[in-house]
Scaffold this motif. Structure first.
Motif, mmCIF file in Angstrom:
data_model
loop_
_atom_site.group_PDB
_atom_site.id
_atom_site.type_symbol
_atom_site.label_atom_id
_atom_site.label_comp_id
_atom_site.label_asym_id
_atom_site.label_seq_id
_atom_site.Cartn_x
_atom_site.Cartn_y
_atom_site.Cartn_z
ATOM 1 N N THR A 1 0.847 -1.197 0.000
ATOM 2 C CA THR A 1 0.000 0.000 0.000
ATOM 3 C C THR A 1 0.877 1.240 0.000
ATOM 4 O O THR A 1 1.923 1.265 0.651
ATOM 5 C CB THR A 1 -0.901 0.033 1.254
ATOM 6 O OG1 THR A 1 -1.697 -1.138 1.299
ATOM 7 C CG2 THR A 1 -1.818 1.234 1.218
ATOM 8 N N ASP B 1 -14.936 -6.511 1.507
ATOM 9 C CA ASP B 1 -14.303 -6.178 0.242
ATOM 10 C C ASP B 1 -14.212 -4.681 -0.038
ATOM 11 O O ASP B 1 -13.808 -4.285 -1.129
ATOM 12 C CB ASP B 1 -15.042 -6.868 -0.912
ATOM 13 C CG ASP B 1 -16.466 -6.356 -1.063
ATOM 14 O OD1 ASP B 1 -16.977 -5.733 -0.125
ATOM 15 O OD2 ASP B 1 -17.065 -6.576 -2.135
ATOM 16 N N GLU B 2 -14.592 -3.836 0.907
ATOM 17 C CA GLU B 2 -14.431 -2.403 0.743
ATOM 18 C C GLU B 2 -14.218 -1.775 2.109
ATOM 19 O O GLU B 2 -14.594 -2.345 3.132
ATOM 20 C CB GLU B 2 -15.653 -1.792 0.066
ATOM 21 C CG GLU B 2 -16.932 -1.914 0.880
ATOM 22 C CD GLU B 2 -18.130 -1.307 0.171
ATOM 23 O OE1 GLU B 2 -17.975 -0.857 -0.978
ATOM 24 O OE2 GLU B 2 -19.214 -1.282 0.775
ATOM 25 N N LEU B 3 -13.589 -0.623 2.116
ATOM 26 C CA LEU B 3 -13.342 0.052 3.389
ATOM 27 C C LEU B 3 -14.656 0.418 4.061
ATOM 28 O O LEU B 3 -15.490 1.104 3.475
ATOM 29 C CB LEU B 3 -12.507 1.316 3.158
ATOM 30 C CG LEU B 3 -11.025 1.092 2.826
ATOM 31 C CD1 LEU B 3 -10.372 2.417 2.471
ATOM 32 C CD2 LEU B 3 -10.285 0.441 3.994
ATOM 33 N N ASN C 1 -4.893 -10.584 -2.851
ATOM 34 C CA ASN C 1 -6.254 -10.116 -2.531
ATOM 35 C C ASN C 1 -7.166 -11.283 -2.175
ATOM 36 O O ASN C 1 -8.382 -11.203 -2.295
ATOM 37 C CB ASN C 1 -6.840 -9.339 -3.710
ATOM 38 C CG ASN C 1 -8.057 -8.509 -3.305
ATOM 39 O OD1 ASN C 1 -8.122 -7.978 -2.206
ATOM 40 N ND2 ASN C 1 -9.028 -8.403 -4.207
ATOM 41 N N GLY D 1 -9.356 -4.170 -0.818
ATOM 42 C CA GLY D 1 -10.527 -3.315 -0.745
ATOM 43 C C GLY D 1 -11.437 -3.375 -1.954
ATOM 44 O O GLY D 1 -12.204 -2.445 -2.190
ATOM 45 N N THR E 1 -6.288 -4.477 5.956
ATOM 46 C CA THR E 1 -5.815 -3.096 5.839
ATOM 47 C C THR E 1 -6.681 -2.180 6.696
ATOM 48 O O THR E 1 -7.902 -2.319 6.714
ATOM 49 C CB THR E 1 -5.860 -2.624 4.383
ATOM 50 O OG1 THR E 1 -5.136 -3.547 3.557
ATOM 51 C CG2 THR E 1 -5.241 -1.235 4.234
ATOM 52 N N TYR F 1 -11.353 3.101 9.188
ATOM 53 C CA TYR F 1 -11.983 2.215 8.214
ATOM 54 C C TYR F 1 -11.105 0.983 8.045
ATOM 55 O O TYR F 1 -9.881 1.038 8.237
ATOM 56 C CB TYR F 1 -12.145 2.909 6.863
ATOM 57 C CG TYR F 1 -13.163 4.032 6.853
ATOM 58 C CD1 TYR F 1 -14.413 3.858 6.252
ATOM 59 C CD2 TYR F 1 -12.878 5.261 7.420
ATOM 60 C CE1 TYR F 1 -15.348 4.884 6.227
ATOM 61 C CE2 TYR F 1 -13.806 6.301 7.411
ATOM 62 C CZ TYR F 1 -15.039 6.099 6.814
ATOM 63 O OH TYR F 1 -15.965 7.111 6.797
ATOM 64 N N SER F 2 -11.725 -0.147 7.655
ATOM 65 C CA SER F 2 -10.979 -1.393 7.518
ATOM 66 C C SER F 2 -11.538 -2.244 6.401
ATOM 67 O O SER F 2 -12.712 -2.125 6.026
ATOM 68 C CB SER F 2 -11.013 -2.176 8.839
ATOM 69 O OG SER F 2 -12.356 -2.457 9.226
ATOM 70 N N CYS F 3 -10.701 -3.146 5.870
ATOM 71 C CA CYS F 3 -11.144 -4.108 4.858
ATOM 72 C C CYS F 3 -10.228 -5.325 4.900
ATOM 73 O O CYS F 3 -9.117 -5.270 5.434
ATOM 74 C CB CYS F 3 -11.156 -3.489 3.461
ATOM 75 S SG CYS F 3 -9.520 -3.030 2.837
ATOM 76 N N LEU G 1 -7.677 2.926 -4.811
ATOM 77 C CA LEU G 1 -8.846 2.467 -4.073
ATOM 78 C C LEU G 1 -9.933 3.541 -4.117
ATOM 79 O O LEU G 1 -9.675 4.719 -3.845
ATOM 80 C CB LEU G 1 -8.462 2.188 -2.622
ATOM 81 C CG LEU G 1 -9.491 1.413 -1.799
ATOM 82 C CD1 LEU G 1 -9.732 0.040 -2.372
ATOM 83 C CD2 LEU G 1 -9.024 1.282 -0.355
ATOM 84 N N GLN H 1 -8.135 -7.902 1.015
ATOM 85 C CA GLN H 1 -7.393 -6.876 1.736
ATOM 86 C C GLN H 1 -7.055 -5.662 0.876
ATOM 87 O O GLN H 1 -6.631 -4.627 1.400
ATOM 88 C CB GLN H 1 -6.106 -7.453 2.343
ATOM 89 C CG GLN H 1 -5.137 -8.094 1.358
ATOM 90 C CD GLN H 1 -5.320 -9.594 1.240
ATOM 91 O OE1 GLN H 1 -6.422 -10.073 1.038
ATOM 92 N NE2 GLN H 1 -4.225 -10.332 1.362
#
Length: 560
Positions: free
Chosen positions: A141, A242-244, A155, A161, A213, A223-225, A195, A159
């Motif tokens: 990242t 699959d998304e933040l 992925n 996103g 992440t 935020y997390s994914c 992203l 991770q």
């Protein structure tokens, strides 16, 4: 060896003249057997095992000698980051990113999954100014100056996103890296992907765990994914995301989160009111909440005896150790500390995070260690240079017909023994030579040098004599340093000897350490069928048990 590097064995072979020219070092790999070194003149060198070409030196051969990382020499390196492969990212102050090492999931961002490990063929991964980098186990990242994030690599757990099927172009469906693939088979992204952020939110901090992440936005929201199998995303479901998405239970609080760091399966968050919240996997107590239960919800990390205000937090993306720094400058650790599960923040004797991780952790660095910022010599450099320097000293100490040149002022400041000595008539008589015969020349010189550089320059075989001196002179700091050095140097051949030293001085912590070491190595020896070694350690354990029973402390020792 300069004290800044004494915790890292990989640097022991470096010449002092070269060490004095080092600006930055980064130790990485599974066991800390790889290192990158940046000198003051912007030369970059690799040293160590070179697993998967992770040194970037142009081949995949290990090296005990310094070898230049040609593509980086002359660059103004800002920082490094690495994954578990390992794969490595380097960020320059100009905002360029270089990558090399393991590439089985496209984590280098080169556009392929070929392990072209020694190559540094992507000088700029993103055509924007990059201000920070982070690596998970196998994903990468970058954070740009305008608060955007690009991600690539593995992925499998989402991770990065996004869902693969929504973001792969037709070229991946047709032909890729010498083989045909369908989109469903691709669980990685080999080139950087911007992203898509909700409501054009701006990211100011990003951290990668093993397969997830975490980011912070400019308004302090988290935020997390990615992988949420043990709650490392801070969300109630254990499903991958699959998304933040916001960590709602944390963002509902009155405080603002100013920093997040990720371990392999856990997350720590530092708030603006100097508290720490933790969530995720907790099999080694890495959440610091007093138990080993995983948590999908952020929990306040507290110490039993006092309320501590924290100023920094640290975790490593491939490990289960947590580290924090208090407002007073004390470093605390918890989690997986040298194989022991520490369940709550425990104070160490260190004031430096790097040294604490080197001793309690996996012997790798969470970020590069910058040694020297100024052009001139530092205070430590000047003090080291002045030790045993006849042109500036005002006192000679004679041991075994040899002289050691020192400075009365430094000895008085650093040692209670000398402070008490100099307060009597001796100093008024202007005596400039002291004779000593209680300890050997090598041991006494090591003691005096310790007062100058705060490090022990003595073979492990003679440290017990230095410990004897520390006891005689009531030098508590030296005593502690001797114990730490003994712990780091214990082997199957000397563990019985050092256990005897621990008994002699009633050092319960060292006694316990020796017994645990013998038990662990005894088991390993049996598994490896090293019969002679196993018998040797078995005899040591028998002696330990008898001695421990005599002092009534064996039952109190945890052998977990």
């Amino acid at each position: 060896m300069y004290s800044d590097l004494r915790s890292w064995p990989i640097f022991n072979s470096l010449e002092p003249k070269f060490v004095s020219q080092i600006h930055m070092v980064f130790v990485y790999g599974k066991l800390g057997n790889e290192a990158l070194i940046v000198t003051k003149d912007k030369m970059v060198y690799g040293l160590g095992n070179n697993v998967n070409g992770c040194l970037g030196i142009g081949d995949e051969n290990s090296t005990l000698e310094l070898k230049k990382v040609e593509a980086l020499c002359g660059k103004d390196i800002k920082t490094f980051a690495c994954g578990i492969g390992p794969h490595v990212l380097a960020l320059t102050k100009e905002g360029e990113v270089y990558s090399w090492g393991s590439n089985h999931c496209g984590q280098l961002g080169h556009g392929s999954i070929i392990d072209n490990a020694p190559m540094l063929n992507v000088p700029i991964l993103v055509k924007e100014d990059i201000i920070d980098i982070a690596c998970g186990s196998s994903h990468s990242t970058v954070l740009t100056k305008d608060c955007k994030i690009y991600m690539w690599g593995d992925n499998q757990y989402l991770q990065l996103g996004f869902l693969n099927s929504q973001h792969y172009s037709d070229e991946y469906n047709n032909y890729y890296n010498g083989r045909f693939y369908t989109t469903s088979q691709l669980t990685f992204r080999a080139i950087p992907v911007l992203l898509e952020l909700i409501n054009e939110m701006k990211v100011v901090c990003v951290s990668c765990g093993g397969t997830f992440t975490i980011v912070i936005t400019e308004n302090g929201k988290v935020y997390s994914c990615g992988n949420n199998s043990v709650g490392q995303l801070g969300r109630p479901s254990n499903k991958n995301i699959d998304e933040l998405r916001q960590v709602d239970s944390l963002n509902d609080k009155a405080f603002t989160v100013i920093k997040v760091v990720c371990g392999f399966e856990h997350t720590l968050a530092l708030t603006d009111d100097r508290q720490i919240y933790a969530w995720g996997g907790n099999n080694n107590g890495q959440l610091g909440i007093g138990n080993q239960n995983d948590s999908t919800k952020p929990i306040l990390v507290e110490c039993e005896l006092q309320r501590i205000k924290w100023i920094d937090i640290v975790a490593l993306s491939c490990y289960n150790i947590s580290v924090a720094v208090s407002e007073e400058g004390c470093v605390y650790v918890w989690g997986d500390c040298r194989g022991e599960s520490i369940l709550t923040p425990t104070a160490t004797s260190f004031s430096n995070v790097h040294d604490a991780i080197a001793y309690y952790g996996p012997s790798v660095m969470h970020k590069p260690l910058v040694l020297y910022m100024s052009e001139g010599p530092s205070i430590l450099e000047s003090l080291k240079a002045s030790f045993d320097e006849s042109s500036t000293s005002d006192l000679k100490i004679q041991v075994e017909d040899q002289f050691i040149h020192v400075h009365k002022a430094i000895l008085m400041i650093r040692s209670e023994y000398f402070k008490n000595m100099f307060q009597h008539d001796w100093i008024e008589n202007n005596q400039n030579v002291i004779k000593h015969d209680q300890f050997s020349y090598a041991v006494y010189k090591a003691f005096l040098k310790y007062l100058y550089i705060d490090a022990i320059d003595l073979p492990i075989e003679e440290v017990s004599d230095l410990l004897d001196l520390a006891e005689s002179y009531c030098e508590k700091s030296l005593k502690h340093s001797c114990i730490q050095m003994i712990k780091q140097g214990i082997t199957a051949s000397n563990v019985e000897y050092f256990h005897g030293i621990a008994l002699k001085y009633a050092l319960e912590e060292l006694q316990e350490f020796c017994i645990k070491f013998a038990l662990i190595n005894h088991t390993s020896a049996l598994m490896l069928r090293q019969d002679d070694f196993a018998k040797q350690v078995q005899n040591i354990i028998k002696i330990f048990i008898m001695k421990a029973c005599e002092v009534n402390n064996f039952n109190s020792i945890s052998l977990s």
